[in-house]
Structures are given as structure tokens and as C-alpha cells.
Enzyme design. Structure first.
Site, PDB file in Angstrom:
ATOM      1  N   CYS A 187       0.817  -1.157  -0.062  1.00  0.00           N
ATOM      2  CA  CYS A 187      -0.037   0.026   0.016  1.00  0.00           C
ATOM      3  C   CYS A 187       0.871   1.190  -0.034  1.00  0.00           C
ATOM      4  CB  CYS A 187      -0.891   0.010   1.228  1.00  0.00           C
ATOM      5  SG  CYS A 187      -1.796  -1.513   1.543  1.00  0.00           S
TER       6      CYS A 187
ATOM      7  N   ARG B 104       3.561   1.776  -7.143  1.00  0.00           N
ATOM      8  CA  ARG B 104       3.649   0.425  -6.086  1.00  0.00           C
ATOM      9  C   ARG B 104       2.700  -0.693  -6.210  1.00  0.00           C
ATOM     10  NH1 ARG B 104       6.352   2.499  -1.321  1.00  0.00           N
ATOM     11  NH2 ARG B 104       4.808   0.880   0.206  1.00  0.00           N
TER      12      ARG B 104
ATOM     13  N   TRP C 192      -3.467  -2.156  -1.532  1.00  0.00           N
ATOM     14  CA  TRP C 192      -2.995  -3.371  -2.162  1.00  0.00           C
ATOM     15  C   TRP C 192      -3.434  -4.450  -1.289  1.00  0.00           C
ATOM     16  CZ3 TRP C 192      -0.722  -5.672  -6.590  1.00  0.00           C
ATOM     17  CH2 TRP C 192      -0.394  -6.964  -6.306  1.00  0.00           C
TER      18      TRP C 192
ATOM     19  N   ASN D 154      -0.427   0.118   6.262  1.00  0.00           N
ATOM     20  CA  ASN D 154       0.350  -0.500   5.045  1.00  0.00           C
ATOM     21  C   ASN D 154       1.110  -1.439   5.989  1.00  0.00           C
ATOM     22  OD1 ASN D 154       2.199  -1.772   3.176  1.00  0.00           O
ATOM     23  ND2 ASN D 154       3.386   0.074   3.066  1.00  0.00           N
ATOM     24  N   GLY D 155       0.840  -2.772   5.627  1.00  0.00           N
ATOM     25  CA  GLY D 155       1.547  -3.890   6.514  1.00  0.00           C
ATOM     26  C   GLY D 155       0.403  -5.025   6.633  1.00  0.00           C
TER      27      GLY D 155
ATOM     28  N   GLU E  84      15.808 -22.050 -12.062  1.00  0.00           N
ATOM     29  CA  GLU E  84      15.342 -20.471 -11.799  1.00  0.00           C
ATOM     30  C   GLU E  84      16.478 -19.607 -12.144  1.00  0.00           C
ATOM     31  OE1 GLU E  84      12.793 -19.007 -11.699  1.00  0.00           O
ATOM     32  OE2 GLU E  84      13.068 -17.040 -11.003  1.00  0.00           O
TER      33      GLU E  84
ATOM     34  N   LYS F  65      16.229 -16.537 -15.198  1.00  0.00           N
ATOM     35  CA  LYS F  65      16.665 -15.157 -15.011  1.00  0.00           C
ATOM     36  C   LYS F  65      17.371 -14.604 -15.989  1.00  0.00           C
ATOM     37  CE  LYS F  65      13.958 -15.215 -12.737  1.00  0.00           C
ATOM     38  NZ  LYS F  65      12.766 -14.919 -12.906  1.00  0.00           N
TER      39      LYS F  65
ATOM     40  N   GLU G 247      15.717 -14.571 -19.519  1.00  0.00           N
ATOM     41  CA  GLU G 247      14.550 -13.648 -19.817  1.00  0.00           C
ATOM     42  C   GLU G 247      15.245 -12.019 -19.900  1.00  0.00           C
ATOM     43  OE1 GLU G 247      10.901 -14.533 -16.781  1.00  0.00           O
ATOM     44  OE2 GLU G 247      12.783 -14.630 -15.656  1.00  0.00           O
TER      45      GLU G 247
ATOM     46  N   HIS H 181      24.244 -37.212 -19.564  1.00  0.00           N
ATOM     47  CA  HIS H 181      23.286 -37.849 -20.672  1.00  0.00           C
ATOM     48  C   HIS H 181      23.133 -36.823 -21.614  1.00  0.00           C
ATOM     49  CE1 HIS H 181      22.792 -41.407 -17.894  1.00  0.00           C
ATOM     50  NE2 HIS H 181      22.685 -40.463 -17.049  1.00  0.00           N
TER      51      HIS H 181
ATOM     52  N   LYS I 197       4.583  -9.586 -17.887  1.00  0.00           N
ATOM     53  CA  LYS I 197       4.529  -9.936 -16.355  1.00  0.00           C
ATOM     54  C   LYS I 197       3.640 -11.020 -16.176  1.00  0.00           C
ATOM     55  CE  LYS I 197       5.548  -9.240 -12.098  1.00  0.00           C
ATOM     56  NZ  LYS I 197       7.084 -10.162 -12.051  1.00  0.00           N
TER      57      LYS I 197
HETATM   58  C1  G6P Z   1       5.290 -14.673 -16.925  1.00  0.00           C
HETATM   59  C2  G6P Z   1       6.246 -13.876 -16.331  1.00  0.00           C
HETATM   60  C3  G6P Z   1       7.117 -14.561 -15.322  1.00  0.00           C
HETATM   61  C4  G6P Z   1       6.294 -15.475 -14.464  1.00  0.00           C
HETATM   62  C5  G6P Z   1       5.184 -16.334 -15.216  1.00  0.00           C
HETATM   63  C6  G6P Z   1       3.942 -16.843 -14.123  1.00  0.00           C
HETATM   64  O1  G6P Z   1       6.139 -15.620 -17.828  1.00  0.00           O
HETATM   65  O2  G6P Z   1       6.977 -13.022 -17.219  1.00  0.00           O
HETATM   66  O3  G6P Z   1       7.926 -13.725 -14.207  1.00  0.00           O
HETATM   67  O4  G6P Z   1       6.832 -16.339 -13.496  1.00  0.00           O
HETATM   68  O5  G6P Z   1       4.621 -15.592 -16.078  1.00  0.00           O
HETATM   69  O6  G6P Z   1       3.241 -15.928 -13.726  1.00  0.00           O
HETATM   70  P1  G6P Z   1       2.552 -16.153 -12.520  1.00  0.00           P
HETATM   71  O7  G6P Z   1       1.688 -14.961 -12.219  1.00  0.00           O
HETATM   72  O8  G6P Z   1       1.543 -17.300 -12.779  1.00  0.00           O
HETATM   73  O9  G6P Z   1       3.299 -16.461 -11.447  1.00  0.00           O
END
Ligand code: G6P
Length: 607
Positions: free
Chosen positions: A2, A28, A75, A101-102, A479, A483, A486, A502, A602
Site C-alpha cells: 500500500c 507500487r 494493495w 500499510n502492512g 530459476e 533469470k 529472460e 546424458h 509480467k
Molecule cells: C510470465 C512472467 C514470469 C512468471 C510467469 C508466471 O512468464 O514473465 O515472471 O513467472 O508468467 O506468472 P504467475 O503470475 O502465474 O506466477
């Protein structure tokens, strides 16, 4: 999370500054807006769900008069986005308004206590208990400051709060514990806000409130006291030299970097889950004949990590499955005995929602973990947990991954307890270590930030990366590689280290960069074997290893060390952080914008 803005001014209407301030806090993320002003000893409150402009127009916010007021962008964390759940919240008498906020962890017990005393509540928020508690304390005639201090001492969790009251109409009271709050002073008045950008057009002279501090603001400036004993604190103003754009990112060059650095905070919030929902999800998980974990992208990697944690801690077999494959793969077998635990930061990912729909149609029980209260996922899940990481703006998920793993780990621990699969001593030990994770992440960032920047420079022209991990570190490696893909677009592979023989080993030649994730634990000896295999073929080895792991360090060209004592089952969160930072710096060195990688969104809400 928030956004908060408050001001008391000499000239003009507070509402103009408040709405401008809220506009600058929009980045935010929010779902609702609310404003309160004090005029002639009376409180005026207007609020609603929606975008700032819509609420300002719909509620005629600009007509609100008064030279003292506050505004809030919400939020949602407790209670869906709606007009009643929007802030400010009032006490029973209508004389106290508060924005927050919190997360208040103990709000349920406080609410029950207040209900017994005859208070009634209109919202489903944790926040509403605070003005009611202040109302109660005011009965002992100790003034607003005394009453608020007493209430703050009873709150568990995180908060930044701003309070307006008709009892003392020339003052604003604000306080913080773990949620940010900054005070500003100009010739025209005194301000408070969640972030500097909200007040930057009016002043660059600010004082940051610290944890456990409260401030009383007036036209004469501010007075700061410690919540614990009311003792006075001296805090001078500092001058902010950031531009508005920099200030939105709190001085960080990109949102992604800000979000990586925010992880100690978001992880602390991730430890504040609502007990009753944690128990509910645990019960469902315990009931199923099969448990499928489904998600996309980074959230899928959280599921993969969780599958190891469920197996090791709770002795529960879970099947992680990418949500776009769910229907083809398990669509004909999922049924009344299946539990489908879906994970989605946005709660709106198309494939994940499709998997959920399918499971529900076949009478499966759907559970959810998401960051977004009010998202489709929260509506279609039988029960859900909110991961509490706050809005994430960088397209590449960082803090939301670590929070999801944190939430899933807590579920696994609760299930282990329920099933009697771990001794009390073991559970206590995991509990202790889990609470240390935010501190460990803080240490990793502090100790390795510079070294990782240097590492990025050294490897900036690398054409190919291979990420390897074993056991749960497979998820960390995947992961880390995601990154890199991406935001730097550098070709890369990620594999369970044991599987590298393999296939992936065939691409190794001189100077291919191999990133090994190697925490101490059962997989350690094996991973050393894999490092040797790669090194023998000319690969350059980058290791993320435990502090003082000389064996791994000797074999590595470069090593980033993580604090000692982290159990392997809890390693993905601290061990992924250097990989997030490495990708970030590589992207910046390549002149790319890590916040907005090409072709990616996103939230993927289309098939
Ligand atoms: C997109 C975003 C990723 C995210 C994925 C799943 O590919 O770019 O950053 O991990 O969607 O999104 P979600 O909101 O379901 O975690």
C-alpha cells in the site's frame, strides 16, 4: 504494497497534494483509493475501489476541503478489493481515521476482544482493529499520543500507520514497524509518505522513521518518540538529491534491483501467514490421494523446489507439472481424490487458470498460492494463501519466487507436524532456521553484491551458460537460468547435475561457463564429482557454495559464498539471490533494460 501520504499545510487544500502524492505512489500497485481530511473539527472520508482518476471523479474527492489530511492506495492482503475494505478505516465513534500499510498478525484475537467489548466492524481487513483499539484506549483519558502508543505496543506484524482524529485536529500521528514511512518538512507544512517520491515536488528535506518509532506532526514540524517507552528521539532532516524517477525506485537503477534488495523485507512478510488458512491448506493436502503442483514460469520452479521439501519434511509425494501441460498429462486422471495446488504470482496466468478449471470440473480440490488478493485464482480456489510479497514490477520474478518458496516450506512444515513425520526437535530446528532466512538473504546481498558485479564484468561476453544443481538445487539452477534467459537473452541450459552426463556435457569445451549450485548436504559429494567432470573438459566453474567450502572453492574459477548453517532443504531462497543479481548485472552491462525484457509479459493471460 500500500501507499501512504499525509500532510498538514499552511496554504491551500490538502486534497490537491494528497491526490498528487498518491499519483506518484501508483507505481507500487494498488486496487483501491481513499482520502480523509479534517475540516472545522470534522472528519471527511471518501474511498472506493478502482484507479485513482476514477475514484477521484466518482467520489468527487477534489471537493474535499481542509488543510490537514491523508490518502491511501490499497494493495489488498486481508479482504478482497472493495469499497468497505478500502482505507481509511474508522473507529466506532467516527472520530478517528486510520490508514495502514502492512499486516497485523494478531488481528483476529484483537478483533474478538473488541467484539466482546461491543465494537462492530464493517470491513474484512486486519487494519480496522487499530482505530477501534485507539478508541478503547482513549477512554482512559491519556490523549491521542498515549492511546496510539499503547495500541502500537499490542500489534504484532508490520505496519506504517497514519492517524487523524477530531480529538486533536491540528496533528497527524504516524508510526512504523517494518513498513516504510518518511517525514518531510517544507515552508508550507509537514508531510509523511511511504516513499520519498510522493513528497519530492514539495520538499527534499526528509527524516526517515525507523522501526518502532512514532511521530507527531504539526505545522511546526515533527516530534519522534520510541513506541516501546515513549522516549524522545532526535532525528535531523536529510537532503534528498534523487530525481523523481530515481526516487520511485528508491534510488535503485531498476525495479528489478530494488525488488532483489527488498527480499529480506518481503520474506519477513512471508512468515506472517494467516494461521487458519495455513491449517486449512495443510488439512486438504493431507487428505488427497495425490497432490499435483501446477504453475508456469518462475512459479513452476517454486513448485519444483516445493516437491523436494514436501517429500523430505512431510513425506508427501507431490507431482510438479507445468500448467500448460497439466490437462494433456493428468487431465484424464485428476479426480475427486486429487488435490491440485496451483501457484501464481498474478493469480491470472491463463494456463494455470485452465488447469484449475479442468481440475474443478473433475471434482478435484483446488488450493492456491498467489500474491494477488481478489485475483481469479482467489475466487476459484477452495482455499488459498497470499504470499505477501507486495507488487512486483520487474517482469522477471525475483522476490515473488523467494516468497512462494517460503510459503510452500511453511505448508510442508505444518504438514510434517500434522502427520508426525518430524520429531519436535527437528521441527523446532527447521522453524528456527526458517526465521533466519530473511537475515541470511540480507547477508548474501551485503556480502556478495560487489563480487557479483565484478563476476558479471568478467563473464559479460560469455556465449553460453550451463546451470547445474542436484536435488532441490535443480530448482535453484533452473530459476537462475530462467533469470539469465529472460533478461540477458544469452543461450543457456539448466539440468540436474547427475543428468549432465546424458547430454549437456557434449557442449562443454574450453571456456563454457558452468554455474554450480552446491549447498552443503546430501548432494554435496555428488556435485563435486560433476564439477570435476566439467572442469576436466575445460569449463569455467562459477560456484554458489557455503562459506568456507574449500573443496568447492578449489575447483572453482569463481565462488560466491553463502552463510553457513543453512539446511539443504531451505537453500533455494538464499542460493538463488546471487543468480538473480548476476543476471541483473549482465543485462545492464549489455545495455538491456532488465525491467522490460523483449517479448515477455509480467502476466500471460492468453493461451
Ligand atoms: C510470465 C512472467 C514470469 C512468471 C510467469 C508466471 O512468464 O514473465 O515472471 O513467472 O508468467 O506468472 P504467475 O503470475 O502465474 O506466477
Amino acid at each position: 504494497m500500500c501507499g501512504i501520504f499525509g500532510c498538514i499545510i499552511r496554504d491551500g487544500q490538502a486534497v490537491k497534494l494528497i491526490t498528487d502524492g498518491l499519483k506518484r505512489l501508483e507505481y507500487r500497485g494498488y486496487d483501491s483509493i481513499g482520502v480523509a481530511t479534517l475540516l472545522d473539527g470534522e472528519l471527511h472520508v471518501r474511498k472506493d475501489m478502482g484507479k485513482l482518476e476514477e475514484v477521484v471523479e466518482g467520489q468527487r474527492v477534489n471537493e474535499m476541503m481542509g488543510s490537514i489530511g491523508m490518502g491511501h492506495t490499497r494493495w489488498a492482503t486481508h479482504g478482497a478489493p472493495s469499497m468497505v475494505n478500502a482505507h481509511p478505516h474508522m473507529d466506532g465513534s467516527g472520530n478517528i481515521a486510520l490508514i495502514h500499510n502492512g499486516v497485523i498478525e494478531n488481528y483476529m484475537e484483537l478483533k474478538e476482544e473488541l467484539i466482546e467489548k461491543g465494537h462492530t466492524f464493517v470491513s474484512r481487513t486486519d487494519t480496522e482493529v487499530i482505530p477501534h483499539l485507539i478508541e478503547e484506549e482513549l477512554k482512559s483519558d491519556i490523549g491521542m499520543k498515549g492511546a496510539i502508543l499503547r495500541v502500537l505496543r499490542r500489534l504484532k506484524g508490520s505496519y506504517a500507520v497514519v492517524v487523524l482524529s477530531t480529538h486533536e485536529p491540528n496533528r497527524i500521528f504516524c508510526a512504523r514497524h517494518e513498513s516504510p514511512l518518511v517525514i518531510g518538512v517544507s515552508d508550507n507544512g509537514t508531510f509523511c509518505a511511504s516513499d520519498v517520491p510522493a513528497m519530492l515536488p514539495y520538499t527534499n528535506q526528509v527524516a526517515y522513521l525507523r522501526n518502532g518509532e512514532m511521530a507527531v506532526m504539526s505545522l511546526d514540524g515533527y516530534e519522534i518518540v520510541k513506541v516501546i517507552d515513549g522516549s524522545a528521539v532526535e532525528r535531523d532532516l536529510e537532503e534528498i538529491t534523487w530525481s523523481l524517477e530515481m526516487a520511485e525506485k528508491q534510488g535503485y537503477t531498476h525495479f528489478m534491483l530494488k525488488e532483489i534488495y527488498e527480499q529480506p523485507h518481503s520474506l519477513r512478510n512471508g512468515l506472517r501467514l494467516q494461521e487458519q488458512y495455513l491449517n486449512l491448506l495443510t488439512q486438504f493436502l493431507d487428505m488427497g490421494k495425490e497432490v499435483l503442483l501446477t504453475a508456469a514460469g518462475t512459479s513452476y520452479h517454486s513448485c519444483l523446489a516445493a516437491s523436494y521439501i514436501f517429500s523430505k519434511l512431510s513425506r508427501l509425494t507431490t507431482i510438479p507439472v507445468v500448467s500448460s501441460e497439466f490437462i494433456e498429462r493428468y487431465g484424464s486422471t485428476v479426480g475427486i481424490d486429487s488435490i491440485v495446488l496451483a501457484v501464481s504470482q498474478s493469480g491470472e496466468t491463463y494456463d494455470t487458470l485452465k488447469a484449475i478449471d479442468h481440475a474443478r470440473m473433475r471434482a478435484g480440490t483446488v488450493l492456491g498460492i498467489t500474491n494477488t488478493v481478489g485475483s481469479t485464482m482467489t475466487r476459484v480456489s477452495r482455499a488459498y494463501l497470499i504470499q505477501q510479497s507486495g507488487p512486483e514490477i520487474g517482469v522477471a520474478a525475483t522476490k515473488t519466487f523467494t516468497s512462494q518458496v517460503m510459503v510452500l516450506t511453511q505448508l510442508a512444515m505444518r504438514l510434517a507436524k500434522q502427520r508426525g513425520k518430524l520429531s519436535q526437535d527437528e521441527l523446532d530446528e527447521y522453524e528456527k532456521k526458517l526465521k533466519l532466512i530473511p537475515d541470511w538473504v540480507e547477508t548474501v546481498i551485503e556480502n556478495s553484491a560487489e563480487a557479483i558485479e565484478a563476476l558479471a564484468e568478467k563473464y559479460q561476453d560469455e556465449k553460453l551458460f550451463l546451470f547445474l544443481g542436484r536435488g532441490i538445487s535443480t530448482a535453484t539452477a533452473l530459476e537462475g537460468r530462467l533469470k539469465l534467459l529472460e533478461i540477458t537473452y544469452v543461450p543457456s541450459l539448466a539440468y540436474p547435475a547427475g543428468e549432465s552426463k546424458h547430454g549437456p556435457i557434449s557442449i562443454i569445451e574450453d571456456d563454457v561457463a558452468c554455474v554450480f549450485v552446491c549447498p552443503r548436504g546430501e548432494t554435496h559429494a555428488h556435485i563435486i564429482g560433476s564439477i570435476m567432470e566439467m572442469k576436466a573438459r575445460g569449463a569455467r566453474i562459477i560456484s554458489i557454495c557455503e562459506e568456507g567450502d574449500e573443496e568447492v572453492k578449489r575447483l572453482s574459477d569463481d565462488a560466491i559464498e553463502i552463510p553457513k548453517g543453512i539446511p539443504e532443504e531451505l537453500s533455494p531462497v538464499p542460493y538463488v539471490v546471487p543468480l538473480q543479481l548476476l543476471s541483473y548485472h549482465l543485462a545492464v552491462l549489455k545495455g538491456l533494460d532488465p525491467d522490460m525484457p523483449r517479448n515477455l509479459a509480467k502476466s500471460v493471460t492468453v493461451p
